[in-house]
Scaffold this active site. Structure first.
Site, PDB file in Angstrom:
ATOM      1  N   PRO A 194       0.804  -1.235   0.000  1.00  0.00           N
ATOM      2  CA  PRO A 194       0.000   0.000   0.000  1.00  0.00           C
ATOM      3  C   PRO A 194       0.834   1.281   0.000  1.00  0.00           C
ATOM      4  O   PRO A 194       0.319   2.352  -0.314  1.00  0.00           O
ATOM      5  CB  PRO A 194      -0.808  -0.112   1.295  1.00  0.00           C
ATOM      6  CG  PRO A 194       0.034  -0.965   2.194  1.00  0.00           C
ATOM      7  CD  PRO A 194       0.705  -1.957   1.280  1.00  0.00           C
ATOM      8  N   GLU A 252      11.327  -9.600   1.896  1.00  0.00           N
ATOM      9  CA  GLU A 252      10.498  -8.811   0.984  1.00  0.00           C
ATOM     10  C   GLU A 252      11.299  -8.430  -0.259  1.00  0.00           C
ATOM     11  O   GLU A 252      10.777  -8.426  -1.374  1.00  0.00           O
ATOM     12  CB  GLU A 252       9.969  -7.558   1.682  1.00  0.00           C
ATOM     13  CG  GLU A 252       8.961  -6.772   0.854  1.00  0.00           C
ATOM     14  CD  GLU A 252       8.306  -5.666   1.654  1.00  0.00           C
ATOM     15  OE1 GLU A 252       7.168  -5.853   2.113  1.00  0.00           O
ATOM     16  OE2 GLU A 252       8.948  -4.601   1.846  1.00  0.00           O
TER      17      GLU A 252
END
Ligand code: U5P
Length: 296
Positions: free
Chosen positions: A177, A246
């Site tokens: 996001p 990540e």
């Protein structure tokens, strides 16, 4: 496992006529390699449920709650029971060093939870890294026999609205996001060529969030295996990628394109105000005091 069959819609199911002309125009709902990007309004939940329910699928969900992170389990599991893959067979795998602190949660029919004890750690970076390895070995030991699809999720999160089978696919990633409005040169990819997670400034599709990996068990297995090998190769060269797994996930997904991409509806952050294109927040990371929950 070959239980994943073709999509068959039940006869006489009534739903809104699909249009080739009218739909969401404020967001992009397909990637340049023709994977859907899942947004509210791009799928019919009733139709999707009716296609997937007869397949009698089992969904595995892995979640790590190491050290003080056990405190997030209650809300994570309670809200998952309300919103996550409702009506589907679910197997939660909770990895923790504090099995006695795992809350007892009322699970609905067809849903199970197993607690798997893993060692604790003093470094959160190491916890993050070991997730890939533990998911991989648990797939080998049991998940590949026990489930069709798998989701690997962050525990410091809650579900707020439906997250259903519209999210199923061979390899599923979620758009982070924090970066979807930015150009790729501003993504926090690993930028040092010496790292196996390296992505040059002029490459990259989206910035994917590490809080969710999903897909067919075997596809996620390959992903975790590759990422873990690269993580260890980096460690051997004394390199830790900018955002640990990540970063490795983003590198993997750049060259192994996901077959379905979830919009930021499926990974929001509680400190971030809702933006106009996000009609519904389905899952979000809770605000946490790092000093309070991390081992150091
Ligand atoms: N995690 C733990 N304990 C820790 C640090 C991390 O269980 O001390 C796991 C949690 O599942 C968390 C995930 O959601 O790793 C990602 O960590 P973070 O980046 O949210 O801190």
């Amino acid at each position: 496992r070959s239980r994943v069959r073709n999509m068959v819609s039940p006869e006489k199911l009534l739903y809104k006529q699909p249009s080739v002309l009218v739909g969401r125009t404020d967001v992009v709902s397909v990637t340049p390699w023709l994977a859907p990007i899942v947004w509210e309004g791009t799928f019919d939940p009733v139709l999707v449920d009716n296609i997937y329910k007869p397949m009698n699928l089992t969904i595995a969900t892995t979640v790590f709650a190491i050290g003080k992170y056990v405190r997030f389990l209650q809300d994570f599991l309670d809200t998952a029971e309300k919103h996550f893959m409702v009506g589907f067979n679910m197997r939660y795998y909770v990895f923790t060093d504090r099995p006695h602190d795992v809350p007892s949660v009322n699970l609905t029919r067809g849903r199970h939870l197993s607690v798997i004890q893993v060692p604790g750690s003093n470094r959160w970076q190491e916890i993050s890294a070991r997730r890939m390895e533990i998911i991989q070995t648990t797939i080998e030991r049991q998940i590949r026999r026990e489930a069709d699809y798998i989701f690997c999720l962050d525990v410091d999160s809650k579900f707020h609205a439906r997250w259903g089978p519209e999210s199923l696919g061979r390899l599923v990633a979620v758009i982070h996001p924090g970066y979807y409005e930015q150009t790729r040169d501003r993504f926090p990819y690993e930028r040092r060529p010496a790292s196996t997670a390296y992505i040059p400034m002029d490459e990259g599709d989206y910035y994917y969030g590490g809080a969710m990996i999903g897909g067919f068990v075997e596809d996620v297995y390959t992903l975790t295996k590759v990422c873990q090998t690269r993580f260890e190769e980096d460690a051997g060269n004394s390199i830790e990628a900018a955002w640990q797994e990540e970063s490795h996930l983003n590198r993997y997904l750049l060259y192994n394109k996901p077959s379905k991409v979830l919009s930021p509806e499926y990974l929001w952050q509680d400190f971030k105000a809702k933006t106009k294109e996000v009609k519904v927040i389905r899952f979000s990371g809770v605000i946490k005091n790092y000093a309070d929950v991390r081992p150091n």
